[in-house]
Design an enzyme around this catalytic site. Sequence first.
Site, PDB file in Angstrom:
ATOM      1  N   SER A 255     -20.267   8.730 109.374  1.00  0.00           N
ATOM      2  CA  SER A 255     -20.647   9.545 108.220  1.00  0.00           C
ATOM      3  C   SER A 255     -19.540  10.556 107.937  1.00  0.00           C
ATOM      4  CB  SER A 255     -21.932  10.300 108.531  1.00  0.00           C
ATOM      5  OG  SER A 255     -21.647  11.281 109.520  1.00  0.00           O
ATOM      6  N   LYS A 256     -19.730  11.281 106.845  1.00  0.00           N
ATOM      7  CA  LYS A 256     -18.758  12.315 106.509  1.00  0.00           C
ATOM      8  C   LYS A 256     -18.689  13.350 107.637  1.00  0.00           C
ATOM      9  CE  LYS A 256     -17.304  14.716 102.510  1.00  0.00           C
ATOM     10  NZ  LYS A 256     -17.601  15.622 101.479  1.00  0.00           N
TER      11      LYS A 256
END
Length: 499
Positions: A255-256
């Site tokens: 994920s970010k």
Amino acid sequence: MISKTQPARVRFAPSPTGRTHLGSGRTALYNYLLARQTGGQFILRIEDTDRKRYVDGAEEELMEGLRWLGLSWDEGPDVGGPRGPYRQTERKEMYQKYARELIESDHAYYCFCTQRDDTLSAPEQHQQHRELCPTRDLPIAEADARIAAGETHVIRFKMPRGGSITVTDAIRGNIIVENSTLDDYVLVKSDGLPVYHLAVVIDDHLMEITHAIRTSEWLPTFPLHGHIYNAFGWEQPIWIHPSIFLKPDGKGKMSKRDTEALLAEGKSIFLGDFEKMGYLPEAVVNWAALIGWSFDDKTEFFILEDLIEKFSVEKLNPSPAAINFSKLDHFNGLHIRALSIDDLAERLRPFFERAGYTVDNAKKLHQVAEVLQIRLANLAEAPEKGGFFFKDEIHPEPESLIGKKLSANESLEMARHIQTLIQSLPDFSEDTANQPLRHLATKLGYKAGHVFSFLRNALTAQQVSPPVFETMTIIGREKVLERISNAIATLEEIARTSP
Ligand code: GLU
């Protein structure tokens, strides 16, 4: 089996919505390999129709990343080509023409439900939309009149209510999906620009793409793409969906937040960061190629030319693999050792220069590269490991010049003997210098370790350094003697205050 003799026309089709990460680099690489292996073409197409997510500068970073990896493209927005333009926003009219064709063949419709979002709707909503949209079956003339009157609209695909569709992925085989699970997806947004699903079909067709390698994230909408192809009556390219990467612990997609956490640890998955971190493009290519593909159980060292020869779609692994940074370090080490010394020297130069060293002596740089080659896990370590070679002055920790269990006076006496011996040596090669230095230690009752530790600290101001003889040879007689006498002066100072 994908033929190696039929030239493949492949494309890498990134969206300039942020920084270019390794996943994109790998997709580009696989496409590139297929093109080069078959004597086909590798096309760069910029998919920039999502203006909300568009990021300035992303396209440039992307191209730089590909160039850095060594992946050159035959057609693209910068180099042109026979099937351009290669930036989707420049192809707007083409999409509109084809979307209109779908409307006229009753595969799509103008939808005026402006309260609905342009994006994909949730499954229950799309059912509703498909069943309830008041303009799904509106005669075209009426829809045209509303458009002419300025009414906001989108174009949606008219998904068949029953039946199923079969799409084929070269790694996974046939995938059969019930149409009832699919949406009346938006094809053209209210700003007149197509969404990916429509643009990808039209562009791949018009650009005569024969093989499309793209991430497995597109598998859920793959059936829609099949439907659009069928609606146009076009032949599909061979679809290949390598799996996505998982985060290092293997638990889920990166994920970010994971990406940011990695950056905080000094690691990155962005192509634009690897160079400064001291990774070779060769190592990144090797590493990326093997995340999700293998040649056999044994071979792990590949350069681009090998990969061009050996890559095969059949050996792509359909299951996702975790990204492993220690493997990257491993490959980086292998590729650093595989470089010629001249090549390594030139790649090290910017690292020394960025660290503030003046590197104006090519011979010395060459020698430093030679001695560091087996000692570097990455190029960024070079200034720390070998910066002392380029320094005018070094400042060893005074304590480091005192031998283990020796007094300052004893260390000083030893240093003076070493100085005299070094002065008398014709050169500092191991053959010439090793025996006399060891002999000196024995004669005076010191350990060889005392002698070499003094020299190491006096000459490099480091606890760990390349071997002493090579180090002395590179530093040169004048500087060696200067550093030894500075060390003696420091020891004299210590001995005066605490003998
Ligand atoms: N623009 C899409 C992306 O960046 C391209 C997917 C494809 O290769 O078709 O994911």
